[in-house]
Scaffold this active site. Structure first.
Site, PDB file in Angstrom:
ATOM      1  N   SER A  83      35.909  43.107  42.422  1.00  0.00           N
ATOM      2  CA  SER A  83      36.691  41.895  42.652  1.00  0.00           C
ATOM      3  C   SER A  83      37.833  42.216  43.610  1.00  0.00           C
ATOM      4  O   SER A  83      37.956  43.345  44.086  1.00  0.00           O
ATOM      5  CB  SER A  83      37.190  41.332  41.339  1.00  0.00           C
ATOM      6  OG  SER A  83      37.825  42.342  40.637  1.00  0.00           O
ATOM      7  N   LYS A 116      38.419  31.920  51.035  1.00  0.00           N
ATOM      8  CA  LYS A 116      37.920  32.423  49.748  1.00  0.00           C
ATOM      9  C   LYS A 116      37.149  31.292  49.065  1.00  0.00           C
ATOM     10  O   LYS A 116      37.736  30.352  48.546  1.00  0.00           O
ATOM     11  CB  LYS A 116      39.063  32.906  48.866  1.00  0.00           C
ATOM     12  CG  LYS A 116      38.560  33.563  47.593  1.00  0.00           C
ATOM     13  CD  LYS A 116      39.658  34.275  46.856  1.00  0.00           C
ATOM     14  CE  LYS A 116      39.135  35.098  45.700  1.00  0.00           C
ATOM     15  NZ  LYS A 116      38.322  34.371  44.757  1.00  0.00           N
ATOM     16  N   GLU A 174      28.598  34.208  48.764  1.00  0.00           N
ATOM     17  CA  GLU A 174      28.964  33.275  47.702  1.00  0.00           C
ATOM     18  C   GLU A 174      28.050  32.056  47.721  1.00  0.00           C
ATOM     19  O   GLU A 174      27.784  31.494  48.786  1.00  0.00           O
ATOM     20  CB  GLU A 174      30.415  32.839  47.955  1.00  0.00           C
ATOM     21  CG  GLU A 174      31.068  32.175  46.791  1.00  0.00           C
ATOM     22  CD  GLU A 174      31.879  33.135  45.935  1.00  0.00           C
ATOM     23  OE1 GLU A 174      31.679  34.363  46.029  1.00  0.00           O
ATOM     24  OE2 GLU A 174      32.703  32.629  45.162  1.00  0.00           O
ATOM     25  N   CYS A 411      45.811  35.215   6.600  1.00  0.00           N
ATOM     26  CA  CYS A 411      45.619  36.099   5.440  1.00  0.00           C
ATOM     27  C   CYS A 411      46.854  36.236   4.563  1.00  0.00           C
ATOM     28  O   CYS A 411      46.794  36.847   3.502  1.00  0.00           O
ATOM     29  CB  CYS A 411      45.132  37.471   5.890  1.00  0.00           C
ATOM     30  SG  CYS A 411      46.415  38.444   6.684  1.00  0.00           S
TER      31      CYS A 411
HETATM   32  S1  IVH Z   1      34.780  40.049  49.562  1.00  0.00           S
HETATM   33  C1  IVH Z   1      34.901  44.133  47.359  1.00  0.00           C
HETATM   34  N1  IVH Z   1      35.077  37.733  50.735  1.00  0.00           N
HETATM   35  O1  IVH Z   1      35.986  36.458  45.393  1.00  0.00           O
HETATM   36  C2  IVH Z   1      35.261  42.717  47.544  1.00  0.00           C
HETATM   37  N2  IVH Z   1      34.873  37.762  48.358  1.00  0.00           N
HETATM   38  O2  IVH Z   1      37.816  38.017  43.626  1.00  0.00           O
HETATM   39  C3  IVH Z   1      34.101  41.869  47.778  1.00  0.00           C
HETATM   40  N3  IVH Z   1      34.919  35.562  47.319  1.00  0.00           N
HETATM   41  O3  IVH Z   1      33.613  38.280  43.604  1.00  0.00           O
HETATM   42  C4  IVH Z   1      34.407  40.460  47.911  1.00  0.00           C
HETATM   43  N4  IVH Z   1      35.120  34.399  49.169  1.00  0.00           N
HETATM   44  O4  IVH Z   1      32.898  36.051  44.609  1.00  0.00           O
HETATM   45  C5  IVH Z   1      34.939  38.372  49.561  1.00  0.00           C
HETATM   46  N5  IVH Z   1      35.321  35.749  51.917  1.00  0.00           N
HETATM   47  C6  IVH Z   1      35.165  36.385  50.758  1.00  0.00           C
HETATM   48  C7  IVH Z   1      35.101  35.701  49.520  1.00  0.00           C
HETATM   49  C8  IVH Z   1      34.962  36.441  48.338  1.00  0.00           C
HETATM   50  C9  IVH Z   1      35.011  34.328  47.849  1.00  0.00           C
HETATM   51  C10 IVH Z   1      34.821  35.849  45.866  1.00  0.00           C
HETATM   52  C11 IVH Z   1      33.698  36.774  45.482  1.00  0.00           C
HETATM   53  C12 IVH Z   1      34.323  37.898  44.733  1.00  0.00           C
HETATM   54  C13 IVH Z   1      35.650  37.323  44.347  1.00  0.00           C
HETATM   55  C14 IVH Z   1      36.664  38.437  44.225  1.00  0.00           C
END
Ligand code: IVH
Length: 672
Positions: A83, A116, A174, A411
């Site tokens: 994450s 994101k 995604e 309890c």
């Molecule tokens: S990169 C090692 N890029 O955010 C990191 N993640 O909080 C890999 N997500 O599980 C993730 N948009 O589901 C990345 N442009 C983006 C993203 C993205 C959404 C989500 C993804 C991940 C989560 C992490």
């Protein structure tokens, strides 16, 4: 048409259709009309009907070919799906920037800025250009096989197009639902008397977890690729933005909003630009993501715990709504912690109906000056438990103060404040039904033993009817006992018995996590497994060895030690194992030259991250510590090694450079 002509015809049509898919889905620039496309498609169907032997699994006609599954299989991720760390304001962004800059000693850092997406992460494996397996993120290490469902998403190519495609390529991205598609879907669901979804993310999640791909194929799912996981073959790309462009050339949709950004100022500008544009986008986003653009620099930075040091999600502030707090009750957690919970007049926050919000602890209530009867702002950030942001003092009338109860409402044991801590705790231990129930629920939860179907209502009945008293009793349950519970059919009872059977094969890390040792989460459990390999060694570990593990501090080390010092806990563990709970022990060949030796890694490695090299050493039986001492056997060093290198010189510790280290591990069969 003879067979050979049909074969050639079908192949040609598939290629033409896949090129038009690319024009339509990736470039958003169709070259033919929908009717012309349908004509080509129907021609292919005709050939395949006449010559069914020519149907290939990746033919565009086969997107919804498969039968419903009875369950999802597990898929182990070759490269973990991690994450992202979060930032919520400019200060946190600046701190991230300085941290990275300090590590890279580079003047102006270059980032890839992306939206994101608010959907679900998936991993799609292509072998020889063909879509082979697609999986969910799961716990980051093991996901579920959702290949059938992913194949129904027309935007996702079944076969990649273009040149230089690695033999094996795992695409990460995604799955989400666009806002307009979401409202159309809900309208249809309502009309058909089907479940209406709370928000696009829930709808996407529900659609991907359908066992019948025919249902998924009717859901308007979209996809955007944002990176690469595992791959085999050559990938001569040195920047993340090149990766994105390359993915697009191979036929995968990517975000149109990504930009290359130089320096912190530009990143903050990008955040503002996307914030302003947010409502114009066709899909929901909950922030922007910044990733260090140079792949080499990404390697240098590596990972910390479950997220990369080279990326951050700068999140938008979550939506807030106003409602009245009508009461404060307390809940007793798994380890006895008393959490005050606000009961609210129901309010809709970002698509979900909220009736409760956590108040964390008494200090928090006092700090925010929350009183019963107050009007409050409620916030919900993603899947996080809703919370009270602040009180609207101007609206305050007839309020009363909350008092922490002196005895546990479940309890009747005393409630005491832990020394030096904010938490109040019920002293009843496992004799408190609430703690017992929470401990069992934690044991059964997805990331622990994953006992499907064993929800709160069932566990409450099982404990109230004295059918179980602790986690090990679960494995003595019989179908005929379960059937007697409220609202329990024969099928559900069978399913629970089956889930109990299935969960017996697990991993050591999951088992340790499931035991519910205070403050031992998944990551710590995994570190314990990596370091000790066996349960016996964890149980007997002296506290200083526990503390030497990077993730484990003195408090957690003490919790682990005292957990295994309690007779009752050892008895329960023994019983669980006698009921057949088992895991594969890690095979360490006694002969590896690394066995029992102590290593320190320093400087920046070129070919691997420090984290990788640590995992490899551990898997070969070595130990990795963070500082050089006279007990260190080897120092592995990369570029700019610094003070540890000098210390190793002083103490006459053997030093190995990265090249020699790679040679040594390759000799042991490690592929790197
Ligand atoms: S990169 C090692 N890029 O955010 C990191 N993640 O909080 C890999 N997500 O599980 C993730 N948009 O589901 C990345 N442009 C983006 C993203 C993205 C959404 C989500 C993804 C991940 C989560 C992490």
């Amino acid at each position: 048409m003879n067979l050979e002509q049909a074969r050639r015809g079908a192949e040609k049509l598939r290629k033409i259709i896949s090129d038009h898919n690319y024009q339509y889905h990736v470039l958003d620039d169709p070259e033919i009309t929908d009717a012309e496309y349908d004509k080509l498609f129907n021609k292919l169907i005709q050939i395949e009907e006449e010559f069914p032997n020519l149907i290939t699994p990746n033919s565009p006609t086969q997107r919804v070919g498969a039968k419903p599954l009875s369950e999802f299989k597990e898929v182990k991720h070759a490269v973990s799906m991690l994450s992202l760390a979060n930032a919520f304001d400019e200060d946190e962004m600046a701190r991230f920037y300085d941290r990275v800059k300090g590590k890279l000693e580079d003047k102006d850092l270059v980032f890839s800025g992306e939206t994101k997406f608010d959907g679900l992460a998936v991993s799609i494996l292509y072998k020889k250009s063909h879509l082979e397996i697609a999986s969910t993120r799961g716990d980051g290490y093991i996901g579920e096989d959702i290949t059938q469902n992913i194949r129904t998403i027309s935007q996702i190519p079944l076969t990649l197009v273009g040149k230089n495609i690695p033999e094996k390529l795992e695409v990460r991205g995604e799955v989400f639902i666009k806002r307009k598609d979401f409202s159309d879907l809900n309208r249809r669901q309502k009309k058909d008397n089907q479940k209406v979804f709370a928000n696009p993310r829930n709808a996407a999640a529900g659609s991907l977890r359908q066992l019948d791909p025919k249902i998924t194929s009717k859901r308007p799912l979209s996809f955007c690729a944002y990176g690469i996981g595992d791959y085999k073959g050559s990938l001569k790309l040195s920047e993340h933005t090149q990766v994105l462009n390359q993915l697009q050339h191979w036929g995968l949709p990517i975000s149109s909003e990504f930009q290359t950004l130089k320096g912190l100022e530009m990143c903050l500008e990008y955040y503002k630009e996307i914030s302003n544009k947010r409502s114009e986008l066709t899909y929901d986003i909950d922030g922007v993501v910044f990733k260090i653009n140079s792949i080499n620099q990404q390697k240098i930075l590596g990972y910390v715990s479950r997220s990369p040091r080279w990326a951050i999600a700068y999140k938008f502030s979550p939506p807030e709504e106003i409602t009245q707090l009508i009461d404060i009750e307390v809940q007793v957690g798994r380890t006895g912690t008393i959490t005050p919970v606000a009961r609210l007049i129901p309010v809709n926050v970002a698509g979900a109906n909220i009736t409760n919000a956590t108040l964390h602890n008494l200090d928090e209530i006092n700090r925010k000056d929350i009183k019963i009867g107050d009007w409050v702002y409620i916030r919900r950030a993603g899947d996080v438990i809703p919370e009270v942001v602040r009180v609207i003092k101007e609206k305050r009338e007839n309020v009363r103060e909350f008092k922490m109860p002196l005895i546990c409402p479940v309890c009747g044991s005393d409630i005491k404040r832990q020394k030096g801590k904010a938490a109040f705790v019920c002293m009843g231990g496992l004799s408190c039904a609430a703690q017992k129930i929470q401990a069992i629920l934690h044991f059964a939860s997805r990331k622990a033993m994953n006992i499907d179907g064993l929800g709160e209502k069932i566990v409450i009945q099982l404990t109230e009817n004295k059918l179980i008293n602790n986690i090990s009793d679960l494995f003595l349950l019989e179908q005929k006992q379960l059937i007697k519970l409220d609202r329990m059919g024969e099928r559900s009872a069978d399913n629970i018995i089956q889930a109990l059977e299935k969960c017996r094969s697990t991993t050591l890390a999951k088992f340790i996590y499931a035991l519910g040792i205070p403050e031992v989460g998944e990551t710590t459990a995994r570190s314990l497994e990596n370091h000790f390999h066996t349960l016996e060694r964890i149980q007997k570990s002296p506290i200083d060895e526990l503390e030497s593990i990077p993730d484990i501090g003195p408090i957690v080390a003490r919790n682990i030690e005292s957990f295994f010092a309690q007779e009752n806990n050892l008895k329960i563990i023994k019983k669980l194992i006698s009921h057949g709970i088992n895991w594969d022990s890690i095979q360490i060949s006694a002969k590896t030259p690394f066995n029992g030796l102590s290593f320190v890694i320093t400087g920046s490695l070129e070919k691997m991250t420090r984290e990788n090299s640590r995992d490899i050493l551990i898997s070969l039986g070595g130990k990795v510590t963070s500082s050089v001492s006279k007990n260190t056997d080897y120092l592995i060093y990369g570029n700019n090694p610094g003070s540890k290198y000098e210390k190793a010189n002083e103490l006459n510790v053997n030093k190995i450079d990265e090249r020699s280290f790679l040679k040594m591990i390759r000799k042991e069969g490690v592929k790197y």
